[in-house]
Design a protein around this motif. Sequence first.
Motif, mmCIF file in Angstrom:
data_model
loop_
_atom_site.group_PDB
_atom_site.id
_atom_site.type_symbol
_atom_site.label_atom_id
_atom_site.label_comp_id
_atom_site.label_asym_id
_atom_site.label_seq_id
_atom_site.Cartn_x
_atom_site.Cartn_y
_atom_site.Cartn_z
ATOM 1 N N ILE A 1 0.824 -1.224 0.000
ATOM 2 C CA ILE A 1 0.000 0.000 0.000
ATOM 3 C C ILE A 1 0.860 1.276 0.000
ATOM 4 O O ILE A 1 0.679 2.135 -0.867
ATOM 5 C CB ILE A 1 -1.042 -0.031 1.152
ATOM 6 C CG1 ILE A 1 -2.102 -1.090 0.831
ATOM 7 C CG2 ILE A 1 -1.704 1.340 1.356
ATOM 8 C CD1 ILE A 1 -3.140 -1.349 1.901
ATOM 9 N N PRO A 2 1.829 1.418 0.926
ATOM 10 C CA PRO A 2 2.629 2.654 0.896
ATOM 11 C C PRO A 2 3.378 2.821 -0.430
ATOM 12 O O PRO A 2 3.466 3.923 -0.966
ATOM 13 C CB PRO A 2 3.628 2.468 2.050
ATOM 14 C CG PRO A 2 3.047 1.403 2.911
ATOM 15 C CD PRO A 2 2.224 0.526 2.020
ATOM 16 N N ALA A 3 3.880 1.700 -0.983
ATOM 17 C CA ALA A 3 4.656 1.808 -2.229
ATOM 18 C C ALA A 3 3.759 2.218 -3.397
ATOM 19 O O ALA A 3 4.154 3.041 -4.227
ATOM 20 C CB ALA A 3 5.353 0.479 -2.527
ATOM 21 N N VAL A 4 2.570 1.659 -3.468
ATOM 22 C CA VAL A 4 1.678 2.031 -4.573
ATOM 23 C C VAL A 4 1.261 3.494 -4.418
ATOM 24 O O VAL A 4 1.192 4.238 -5.396
ATOM 25 C CB VAL A 4 0.436 1.100 -4.645
ATOM 26 C CG1 VAL A 4 -0.464 1.506 -5.814
ATOM 27 C CG2 VAL A 4 0.850 -0.355 -4.805
ATOM 28 N N LEU A 5 1.022 3.912 -3.167
ATOM 29 C CA LEU A 5 0.669 5.327 -2.946
ATOM 30 C C LEU A 5 1.784 6.240 -3.436
ATOM 31 O O LEU A 5 1.544 7.332 -3.928
ATOM 32 C CB LEU A 5 0.400 5.581 -1.455
ATOM 33 C CG LEU A 5 -0.915 5.024 -0.893
ATOM 34 C CD1 LEU A 5 -0.988 5.207 0.618
ATOM 35 C CD2 LEU A 5 -2.121 5.674 -1.563
ATOM 36 N N GLN A 6 3.034 5.759 -3.294
ATOM 37 C CA GLN A 6 4.166 6.576 -3.772
ATOM 38 C C GLN A 6 4.445 6.367 -5.259
ATOM 39 O O GLN A 6 5.497 6.742 -5.765
ATOM 40 C CB GLN A 6 5.435 6.208 -2.990
ATOM 41 C CG GLN A 6 5.432 6.736 -1.577
ATOM 42 C CD GLN A 6 6.497 6.031 -0.741
ATOM 43 O OE1 GLN A 6 7.467 5.480 -1.268
ATOM 44 N NE2 GLN A 6 6.300 6.032 0.569
#
Length: 386
Positions: free
Chosen positions: A32-37
């Motif tokens: 989730i954090p990586a896709v958000l970035q």
Amino acid sequence: MSFSSLELPKYVLKSLERENYQKPYPIQEMAIPAVLQKKDILGIAQTGSGKTASYVLPILVNLEGIETPSDRHPSTLVLVPTRELAIQVADVFKKFAEAMPYRCKSLAVYGGVSVDGQMQNMRNVSILVATPGRLLDLLDSNAVQLSAVNTLVLDEADKMLNLGFKEEMDEILSFLPEKRQNLLFSATLSPHIENVRSVLLNDPLVIQIEKKEQSIELINQTAYSVKLEQKGPLLRHLIKEKKMQQVLIFTSTVHQANVVTQKLNQNNIDAEAIHGKQTQRERTAALKDFKNGHLRVLVATDLLSRGIDIQSLPFVINYQLPRSPKDFVHRIGRTGRADNSGEALTFVTEEDEHHFKVIQKKMKKFVDRIENEEVTNMISHKYQKK
Ligand code: AMP
């Protein structure tokens, strides 16, 4: 770790609460954090790991501020190998999109049904979930353009390659803008996937979640030594005795799936078959009724052994063994998903014994056995006559 530490907006946290997602699964924590970035991802994870939400949630969040796509220009494309998976993934998008304060319409397009309805529904679609063949048909007839796609997801990429979609995938990729985020999910890391990775992904975050095979520990397994003619009576006995309200039965042929279904219906047990010889409309309806809990028994061929998620399915029965030990693990993996335990019951005839040994060896698990004498006692003569 909690969802709130993943920097998801409040309205997403609310919808997670409503769905009773209490904490993120490992793949979600990482993805989730990586896709958000807007990073690329290579996720090695099976169905059941929570991989769908791991891309659905951040993709929906990333849509904020992106203008509603001009007509027939989706901004997210998700490619999947099967029709059922297309419907399932689009349903997850729809479920979470409801809570978004902006519009994010999703649509599943797949073969086997008329293309007209899909063309009409394409208006204002932000997220398109597609099987490759149907997408190419739609591109051919100018019903959709891919020039605005900024996020591409390949779900079950290994299966897509096994099913020979490589050429179709390459053609689809040629329609996409070069600059985009790529998310690739696969159950295994095969040489094929390594190839796709090298052409598709840009410095991806690699996430490897432990194999599904290891989580079969959650499943209570029992095998029954049966004679061929005892299978039907034993099946009916178990459905009644264990008060099964939702059970998925696997056969190895379409013919057997139909015969078992018919026999159950004759005995007033509500059952439907699902296999590749049906129309897509029939397949979709049967699966939907079963998932909703409106249908008690679904009798399936191995068409349904992979990819399909049925929340908290309590029972799987192997009426016939699959040829491949891998399929056995996939089949029983329909139950005992995520944190729920489940029961998998397997019928073993004398002829199956050797093959079942191989399956147990490959699965690295010895299954408890109910011997034939006990089975014979279980099924009273009343059942045997039918
Ligand atoms: P998937 O691997 O995406 O097919 O998801 C497997 C199942 O787990 C689905 O039924 C999801 O609804 C469910 N699920 C996914 N993430 C969570 C979570 N964090 N908490 C509870 N259930 C979840």
